[in-house]
Motif scaffolding. Structure first.
Motif, PDB file in Angstrom:
ATOM      1  N   TYR A  51      11.198   7.874  74.852  1.00  0.00           N
ATOM      2  CA  TYR A  51      10.713   9.290  74.063  1.00  0.00           C
ATOM      3  C   TYR A  51      11.996   9.593  73.670  1.00  0.00           C
ATOM      4  O   TYR A  51      12.419  10.595  74.074  1.00  0.00           O
ATOM      5  N   GLU A  52      11.424   9.850  72.728  1.00  0.00           N
ATOM      6  CA  GLU A  52      12.879  11.416  71.209  1.00  0.00           C
ATOM      7  C   GLU A  52      12.101  11.783  70.828  1.00  0.00           C
ATOM      8  O   GLU A  52      11.262  11.446  69.715  1.00  0.00           O
ATOM      9  N   PRO A  53      11.423  12.985  71.302  1.00  0.00           N
ATOM     10  CA  PRO A  53      10.620  13.731  69.898  1.00  0.00           C
ATOM     11  C   PRO A  53      11.765  14.407  68.931  1.00  0.00           C
ATOM     12  O   PRO A  53      12.832  15.001  69.595  1.00  0.00           O
ATOM     13  N   GLY A  62      16.698  13.502  73.949  1.00  0.00           N
ATOM     14  CA  GLY A  62      16.487  15.209  72.559  1.00  0.00           C
ATOM     15  C   GLY A  62      17.180  15.593  73.454  1.00  0.00           C
ATOM     16  O   GLY A  62      16.962  16.954  74.160  1.00  0.00           O
ATOM     17  N   SER A  63      18.300  16.457  72.350  1.00  0.00           N
ATOM     18  CA  SER A  63      19.161  17.441  73.607  1.00  0.00           C
ATOM     19  C   SER A  63      19.881  17.421  75.148  1.00  0.00           C
ATOM     20  O   SER A  63      19.577  18.377  75.361  1.00  0.00           O
ATOM     21  N   VAL A  64      19.567  16.442  75.380  1.00  0.00           N
ATOM     22  CA  VAL A  64      20.095  15.740  76.956  1.00  0.00           C
ATOM     23  C   VAL A  64      21.154  17.625  77.707  1.00  0.00           C
ATOM     24  O   VAL A  64      22.201  16.387  76.720  1.00  0.00           O
ATOM     25  N   ILE A  77      15.876  16.085  68.648  1.00  0.00           N
ATOM     26  CA  ILE A  77      17.054  14.946  68.505  1.00  0.00           C
ATOM     27  C   ILE A  77      18.334  16.242  67.683  1.00  0.00           C
ATOM     28  O   ILE A  77      17.976  16.408  66.841  1.00  0.00           O
ATOM     29  N   GLY A  78      19.194  15.864  67.959  1.00  0.00           N
ATOM     30  CA  GLY A  78      20.282  16.589  68.137  1.00  0.00           C
ATOM     31  C   GLY A  78      19.883  18.564  67.084  1.00  0.00           C
ATOM     32  O   GLY A  78      20.719  18.677  66.449  1.00  0.00           O
ATOM     33  N   THR A  79      18.864  19.013  67.681  1.00  0.00           N
ATOM     34  CA  THR A  79      18.959  20.431  67.524  1.00  0.00           C
ATOM     35  C   THR A  79      18.959  21.344  69.000  1.00  0.00           C
ATOM     36  O   THR A  79      19.332  22.438  68.434  1.00  0.00           O
ATOM     37  N   TRP A  91      26.362   6.725  70.434  1.00  0.00           N
ATOM     38  CA  TRP A  91      27.253   7.688  69.647  1.00  0.00           C
ATOM     39  C   TRP A  91      27.284   7.913  68.265  1.00  0.00           C
ATOM     40  O   TRP A  91      27.496   8.196  67.538  1.00  0.00           O
ATOM     41  N   LYS A  92      25.934   7.676  67.459  1.00  0.00           N
ATOM     42  CA  LYS A  92      25.302   7.537  66.455  1.00  0.00           C
ATOM     43  C   LYS A  92      26.370   6.897  65.443  1.00  0.00           C
ATOM     44  O   LYS A  92      27.462   6.135  65.811  1.00  0.00           O
ATOM     45  N   MET A  93      26.731   7.620  64.603  1.00  0.00           N
ATOM     46  CA  MET A  93      28.241   7.387  63.823  1.00  0.00           C
ATOM     47  C   MET A  93      29.203   7.889  64.089  1.00  0.00           C
ATOM     48  O   MET A  93      30.273   8.869  63.239  1.00  0.00           O
TER      49      MET A  93
HETATM   50  C1  PEP Z   1      19.700  10.612  70.390  1.00  0.00           C
HETATM   51  O1  PEP Z   1      20.599  10.629  68.940  1.00  0.00           O
HETATM   52  O2  PEP Z   1      18.980   9.324  70.317  1.00  0.00           O
HETATM   53  C2  PEP Z   1      19.777  11.945  70.586  1.00  0.00           C
HETATM   54  C3  PEP Z   1      18.356  12.023  71.544  1.00  0.00           C
HETATM   55  O3  PEP Z   1      20.625  12.700  70.316  1.00  0.00           O
HETATM   56  P1  PEP Z   1      20.803  14.224  70.879  1.00  0.00           P
HETATM   57  O4  PEP Z   1      21.295  14.033  72.689  1.00  0.00           O
HETATM   58  O5  PEP Z   1      22.182  14.895  70.516  1.00  0.00           O
HETATM   59  O6  PEP Z   1      19.679  14.978  70.525  1.00  0.00           O
END
Ligand code: PEP
Length: 252
Positions: free
Chosen positions: A166-168, A211-213, A172-174, A10-12
């Motif tokens: 694995y999170e390039p 990463g943007s799933v 993330i969030g792009t 959820w992040k912040m």
């Molecule tokens: C994350 O915060 O770990 C993430 C993958 O974010 P998002 O799915 O929004 O890219």
């Protein structure tokens, strides 16, 4: 055979008043997808609420960070014993936002993973390269460096109780996910790296992609042989999207 895990970061974000709608929808939806494991990683102030809404469901809950220290004069930090008091099953360690904003080193991330395991909470250890590292051909060197620090600190026995993600960073969030080929290449490389230390641990290790799933790209990602689920940021805040990703994992 490795189970799929869909974990929502959820992040912040969230609010005491707004969270119940999302938590109730997740609690109801996961019951229809018994073959997939689910978790939500919520801000610390909402852990009690997550526990209250998700207890007795098949969705676990957890936090987004933990101190590497046991207890004491560490203002602002949260100990693993506090997370386990609240029934947390998982905690994220080494998310790129913490590595970048809080200067968390590979060794500190490894220490946090070790502390989480010592306290009975499963760490979801994030590794991943920045765009400039990818563009300069350093992807595998970077993720190996991050993974090696964790392997050295934990050893194979504790690594077996860990989830890797694995999170390039550039994904993330792009809105720009890794392609299936890019994701599979790195996941397979990470698994092979672990196999050099312990083949049995390697074959059982859950490696999530993050990463943007979204529901739209989840099916092809979840079908990859070395992808064992997803760490989901933005889409975990929309129940239909989060569950849609779970549906993709169930049908993969
Ligand atoms: C994350 O915060 O770990 C993430 C993958 O974010 P998002 O799915 O929004 O890219």
């Amino acid at each position: 055979m490795r189970n799929k895990l869909i974990a929502g970061n959820w992040k912040m974000q969230g609010s005491l008043a707004g969270n119940p709608v999302l938590l109730n929808a997740v609690a109801t939806g996961v019951a229809t997808l018994p073959a997939v494991s689910f978790a939500v990683l919520v801000p610390f102030p909402y852990l009690v609420q997550a526990r209250d809404y998700l207890s007795g469901t098949s969705c676990a809950w957890g936090a987004q960070d933990v101190s590497e220290e046991n207890s004491g004069a560490y203002t602002g930090e949260v100990a693993v014993s506090m997370l386990s008091d609240l029934g947390c099953r998982y905690v994220i360690v080494g998310h790129s936002e913490r590595r970048a904003r809080h200067g968390e080193s590979d060794e500190r991330v490894a220490a946090k993973a070790w502390r989480a395991l010592e306290g009975g909470v499963t760490p979801i250890v994030c590794v991943g390269e920045t765009l400039s590292e990818r563009e300069t051909g350093q992807t595998l060197a970077v993720v190996y460096r991050q993974l090696d620090a964790v392997m050295q600190r934990l050893g194979p026995g504790l690594l077996a109780k860990t989830v890797l993600a694995y999170e390039p960073v550039w994904a993330i969030g792009t809105g720009r996910s890794a392609t299936p080929e890019q994701a599979q290449e790195v996941h397979a490389a990470l698994r092979a790296r672990v196999a050099q230390a312990d083949a049995i641990v390697s074959s059982g290790l859950q490696i999530l992609y993050g990463g943007s799933v979204k529901p739209g790209n989840a099916i092809e990602l979840m079908r990859l042989p070395d992808v064992d689920g997803a760490l989901v940021g933005g889409a975990s805040l929309v129940a239909g999207d989060f569950l849609g990703i779970g549906q993709a994992a169930a049908s993969a």
